[in-house]
Write a protein that holds these residues in place. Structure first.
Motif, PDB file in Angstrom:
ATOM      1  N   VAL A 122       0.790  -1.407  -0.092  1.00  0.00           N
ATOM      2  CA  VAL A 122      -0.080  -0.279   0.050  1.00  0.00           C
ATOM      3  C   VAL A 122       0.578   1.452  -0.324  1.00  0.00           C
ATOM      4  O   VAL A 122       1.564   1.945   0.647  1.00  0.00           O
ATOM      5  N   GLY A 123       1.073   1.963  -1.142  1.00  0.00           N
ATOM      6  CA  GLY A 123       1.612   3.111  -1.171  1.00  0.00           C
ATOM      7  C   GLY A 123       1.142   3.954  -1.967  1.00  0.00           C
ATOM      8  O   GLY A 123      -0.334   4.254  -1.880  1.00  0.00           O
ATOM      9  N   GLY A 124       1.736   5.098  -1.760  1.00  0.00           N
ATOM     10  CA  GLY A 124       1.587   6.345  -2.649  1.00  0.00           C
ATOM     11  C   GLY A 124       0.647   6.400  -3.621  1.00  0.00           C
ATOM     12  O   GLY A 124      -0.253   6.963  -4.465  1.00  0.00           O
ATOM     13  N   GLY A 125       0.955   4.871  -4.455  1.00  0.00           N
ATOM     14  CA  GLY A 125       0.917   4.850  -5.777  1.00  0.00           C
ATOM     15  C   GLY A 125      -0.029   3.879  -6.106  1.00  0.00           C
ATOM     16  O   GLY A 125      -0.896   3.245  -7.336  1.00  0.00           O
ATOM     17  N   GLY A 126      -1.235   3.668  -4.607  1.00  0.00           N
ATOM     18  CA  GLY A 126      -1.830   2.473  -5.175  1.00  0.00           C
ATOM     19  C   GLY A 126      -2.056   1.257  -4.837  1.00  0.00           C
ATOM     20  O   GLY A 126      -0.878   1.371  -3.544  1.00  0.00           O
ATOM     21  N   VAL A 127      -3.067   0.321  -5.148  1.00  0.00           N
ATOM     22  CA  VAL A 127      -3.340  -1.056  -3.735  1.00  0.00           C
ATOM     23  C   VAL A 127      -2.113  -2.231  -4.821  1.00  0.00           C
ATOM     24  O   VAL A 127      -2.903  -2.616  -6.098  1.00  0.00           O
TER      25      VAL A 127
END
Length: 334
Positions: free
Chosen positions: A11-16
């Motif tokens: 789970v990062g800033g760019g999504g899952v």
């Protein structure tokens, strides 16, 4: 008898991103929408629904263990047991690992070996650790206070240069202005898009690929932005190396820029810390999460108690000292 099934979630800033393994079978899924937030913190209830939907879309309804690497843990994640409460009954989980995404990126890049790993995507956070007594975090302070050299930082610097060209100010880049207009429309549209967004950092980072494109086309301003991004990441990496052998690796999609970022990053690290060694990453943050899920299922080599990792288990007695429902993380160590 069905083989054991494990899920690793990034789970990062760019999504899952989800990686699932069951026997010889494996699957990968991705949801690129920004991470749900509530007053700046990660909204764990909505995140649990997002993760569950991604897993179910892959045709999986039961898992033995899951590990989740979450951006913002511990500072922006309250009560990680919320994920256990939501996901355990949905998939029949026997155990759940909730870790900071810098931990899963570290394990994905270096396995369970010591060293420094720079995780650079929308944001940036660096972890230098031996997975025992040394836990050095550098940056990871978000786009308003840090994340220097991140995708958000690169995109923001590119937009600064584009708007300078629009205004006729020094330091502008016509090449970036052209790409900004193609991507967002005229400047007033850009202003509305960014400031009205639920995730301004995500919006800014979305321009980083255009900065890379302009740099490869020969724009000197864009090339300088990438060079400075590499230098900023190098400073962060060296800061996290205290007490460790100087082994450096990396993870996150910003490094898809390859030589634009890698060359200045490695050169600056070597200049700051002669004798530094570089190890190409073995895998991604989702791979690291999957390794943690397998380790939890096998009672394997999970790191000891520290602020960045919790283990929840179906039987309370099986909850390891790394954390438990309602537990508060100890102070960050360096």
């Amino acid at each position: 008898m069905s083989p054991s099934a494990y899920a690793g979630v990034d789970v990062g800033g760019g999504g899952v991103r989800v990686r699932i393994e069951a026997g010889e079978e494996s699957a990968y899924g991705e949801d690129a929408a920004p991470v749900p937030r509530e007053r700046g913190r990660v909204d764990l209830h909505r995140l649990a629904d997002r993760i569950a939907a991604s897993v179910e879309e892959m045709g999986v309804d039961r898992l033995d263990t899951m590990a989740i690497g979450v951006t913002g843990l511990p500072g922006l994640v309250r009560e990680p047991g919320t994920l256990w409460d939501a996901l355990r009954p949905r998939f029949g989980l026997g155990a759940l690992v909730v870790a900071g995404d810098m931990v899963t990126t570290h394990v994905g890049a270096l396995g369970f070996a010591p060293g420094v790993v720079v995780a650079a995507g929308t944001g940036v956070i660096t972890l230098g650790t031996d997975l025992d007594g040394v836990w050095n975090q550098a940056d990871g302070w978000g786009h308003l206070l840090g994340d220097h050299g991140s995708g958000t930082w690169v995109g923001q610097q590119g937009l600064h240069a584009a708007l300078r060209a629009h205004d006729g100010r020094a330091g502008g880049s016509p090449a970036l202005l052209e790409r900004m207009t193609a991507r967002f429309g005229p400047p007033l549209d850009l202003v509305a898009f960014v400031y009205e967004s639920a995730s301004p950092a995500h919006c800014l980072a979305s321009f980083a690929p255009s900065v890379a494109e302009a740099a490869r086309a020969g724009d000197p301003v864009s090339r300088r932005i990438w060079t400075e991004a590499g230098r900023q990441l190098a400073q962060t990496a060296v800061a996290a190396a205290s007490g460790l052998e100087p082994v450096f690796s990396w993870g996150g999609r910003l490094f898809d820029a390859e030589d634009l970022l890698m060359e200045p990053f490695q050169s600056a690290v070597s200049a700051l810390l002669p004798g530094a060694r570089f190890a190409a990453p073995r895998g991604t943050s989702a791979d690291g999460a999957l390794a943690l899920a397998r380790a939890a299922a096998a009672d394997g080599p999970l790191p000891p108690r520290h602020p960045y990792l919790y283990v929840f288990a179906e039987t309370p007695a099986a909850i390891t000292p790394t954390g438990g429902p309602g537990a508060q993380p100890p102070p960050r160590t360096r």
